[in-house]
Design an enzyme around this catalytic site. Structure first.
Site, PDB file in Angstrom:
ATOM      1  N   GLY A  10      49.615  38.936  35.218  1.00  0.00           N
ATOM      2  CA  GLY A  10      48.760  38.225  36.493  1.00  0.00           C
ATOM      3  C   GLY A  10      47.682  37.181  35.945  1.00  0.00           C
ATOM      4  O   GLY A  10      47.872  36.659  35.095  1.00  0.00           O
ATOM      5  N   GLY A  13      46.072  38.452  32.334  1.00  0.00           N
ATOM      6  CA  GLY A  13      47.128  38.447  31.245  1.00  0.00           C
ATOM      7  C   GLY A  13      47.561  37.178  30.985  1.00  0.00           C
ATOM      8  O   GLY A  13      47.959  36.639  29.929  1.00  0.00           O
ATOM      9  N   HIS A 176      31.161  49.111  30.725  1.00  0.00           N
ATOM     10  CA  HIS A 176      31.493  47.814  31.560  1.00  0.00           C
ATOM     11  C   HIS A 176      31.358  48.223  32.819  1.00  0.00           C
ATOM     12  O   HIS A 176      32.631  47.906  33.456  1.00  0.00           O
ATOM     13  CB  HIS A 176      32.958  47.458  31.095  1.00  0.00           C
ATOM     14  CG  HIS A 176      33.397  45.920  31.507  1.00  0.00           C
ATOM     15  ND1 HIS A 176      32.672  44.956  31.551  1.00  0.00           N
ATOM     16  CD2 HIS A 176      34.482  45.930  32.539  1.00  0.00           C
ATOM     17  CE1 HIS A 176      33.565  44.086  32.360  1.00  0.00           C
ATOM     18  NE2 HIS A 176      34.396  44.516  32.919  1.00  0.00           N
TER      19      HIS A 176
END
Ligand code: NAD
Ligand code: LMR
Length: 313
Positions: A10, A13, A176
Site C-alpha cells: 500500500g 510499503g 509511537h
C-alpha cells in the site's frame, strides 16, 4: 546478494520499496500483498523507472505467495489498515493484530533468519506481538517509529530555526503515539548548539507538540495516514541493518530492565547493524524525562494488554 521483502504494497510499503530500490539498498526487493495484482503492478511500474533513475535493484511483486519471499535478509511489515482522521493508532489493534501475527508467521517459514522491521500500527504493540508470538531473539525484531518521529522533530525544529533540517540533530523516544512520544528537546542541537539556546521555551514547546501529533496532522490533511516519510524512515532503518552502518536510531525494541522497564517494546536509541539491534543505548535522562518515559511505557503496556482481549496472544 541481499534481499528485502516488504509485506503490504500500500502507501507505506510501496514507498519503502521504492526508496530501497532508488538508493540501491538491496539487490532484490520483493513486495507481497493480498490484493490480487497490486504488488506485481507496482513492481513493474517501479522497474520502468530504473533506467530513468539509474538504479540496478530488481523489484518484483507477488500476491500472497510467501515462497517468493524466501531467504530474505530483512522483512518490513506494513500490512494492515491505516487510521482515518479522528482515530488513534491504538484503535487499529483489533484488525491489525491478526494480520501482523499471520504475516510474521508466514514470513518466518520461508526466511527463518530474517530480521523483521515492524511498521503496522499500533507499532509498539505490533512489535511486541511479533516478538512474543514468534519467539525470536530480541535483536531481530525492530519497530519503526522513532526514525520517523525524529525526522519530523528535526523538520519542525528546522522550520522554527529557519535552517536546513540536515544540520539539526534530535531524537524522539517513548511510544509511537499522539500522547506517548517524547521529543528530547534538551538534547537537540543545530550545528552543535543546543536548540534551547536558540529558541524560546514557548517556541520549543510548540515544536514538541507539533512533533507529537505529526501523524495526526497529516492524517487530517490526507484523509488517511502519511506514507512518504514513513516509507523513507523504514528504508533508512533497513539500510543501517543491511549495510551494517551501526547508526544510532530510536526504535521500538524489547526492554529487559533498560530505562527501568521490562516486558515491553518501546522507542529507545539503538545501534542498528548486521545483527539487527547491536546495542541498546541508555541515555542519562532527567527526572522529568524519566517520569515521561514511565508514563509512556504505562500507556504502551495498557495497549499490549488488549492483545489478549482480541485473542492475538
Ligand atoms: N510505524 C509508523 O511509523 C507508521 C507510519 C505510517 C503508517 N503506519 C502504519 O502502516 C500500516 C500501513 O499503512 P498504509 O498507509 O500503507 O496503508 P494501506 O492501506 O495503503 O496499505 C496497507 C496494505 O496492506 C495490505 N494487507 C492487508 N492485509 C494483508 C495481509 N494479510 N498480507 C499482506 N498484505 C496485507 C493491504 O492490501 C494494503 O495494500 C498502517 O497500519 C499504518 O497505521 C505506521
Ligand atoms: O499517524 C499514523 O497513524 C501513521 C503513522 O504512525 C505516522 O506517524 O505517520
Amino acid at each position: 546478494m541481499s534481499k528485502v521483502t516488504v509485506v503490504g504494497a500500500g502507501n507505506v510499503g510501496a514507498t519503502c520499496a521504492n526508496v530501497l530500490a532508488f538508493n540501491e539498498v538491496a539487490d532484490e526487493v520483493v513486495m507481497l500483498d493480498v490484493k490480487e495484482g497490486v504488488s506485481e503492478g507496482k513492481a513493474m511500474d517501479m522497474m520502468q523507472t530504473a533506467q530513468l533513475l539509474g538504479f540496478d535493484t530488481v523489484i518484483t511483486g507477488c500476491t500472497n505467495d510467501y515462497e517468493k519471499t524466501a531467504n530474505s535478509d530483512v522483512v518490513v511489515i506494513t500490512s494492515g489498515i491505516p487510521r482515518k482522521p479522528g482515530m488513534t493508532r491504538e484503535e487499529l489493534i483489533g484488525v491489525n493484530a491478526g494480520i501482523v501475527k499471520s504475516v510474521a508467521e508466514n514470513i518466518l517459514k520461508y526466511s527463518p533468519n530474517a530480521i523483521l522491521v515492524v511498521i503496522s500500527n499500533p507499532m509498539d504493540t505490533m512489535t511486541y506481538l511479533a516478538l512474543k508470538s514468534l519467539g525470536l531473539p530480541k535483536n531481530r525484531i525492530i519497530g519503526m517509529g522513532g526514525a520517523l518521529d525524529s525526522s519530523r522533530f528535526k523538520y519542525f525544529l528546522s522550520q522554527a530555526l529557519g535552517c536546513n533540517a540536515n544540520e539539526v540533530e534530535g531524537m524522539v523516544i517513548g511510544g509511537h503515539g499522539d500522547t506517548t512520544m517524547i521529543p528530547l528537546a534538551r538534547l537537540a542541537t543545530y550545528k552543535g548548539q543546543p536548540v534551547s539556546t536558540l529558541l524560546s521555551e514557548e517556541k520549543l514547546n510548540e515544536v514538541v507538540a507539533a512533533t507529537m501529533v505529526g501523524g495526526a496532522t497529516l492524517t487530517k490533511l490526507l484523509g488517511t495516514s502519511a506514507w512518504y516519510a514513513p516509507g523513507a524512515a523504514g528504508a533508512y532503518v533497513v539500510e543501517s541493518i543491511l549495510h551494517n552502518q551501526k547508526k544510532m536510531i530510536p526504535c521500538s525494541v524489547y526492554l529487559e530492565g533498560e530505562y527501568g522497564e521490562s516486558d515491553i517494546c518501546i522507542g529507545v536509541p539503538v545501534i542498528l547493524g548486521k545483527n539487527g539491534i547491536e546495542k541498546i543505548v541508555e541515555l542519562e535522562l532527567t527526572e522529568d524525562e524519566k517520569a515521561k518515559f514511565a508514563a509512556s511505557a504505562a500507556a504502551v503496556h495498557k495497549t499490549n494488554a488488549a492483545l489478549k482481549e482480541v485473542g492475538a496472544l
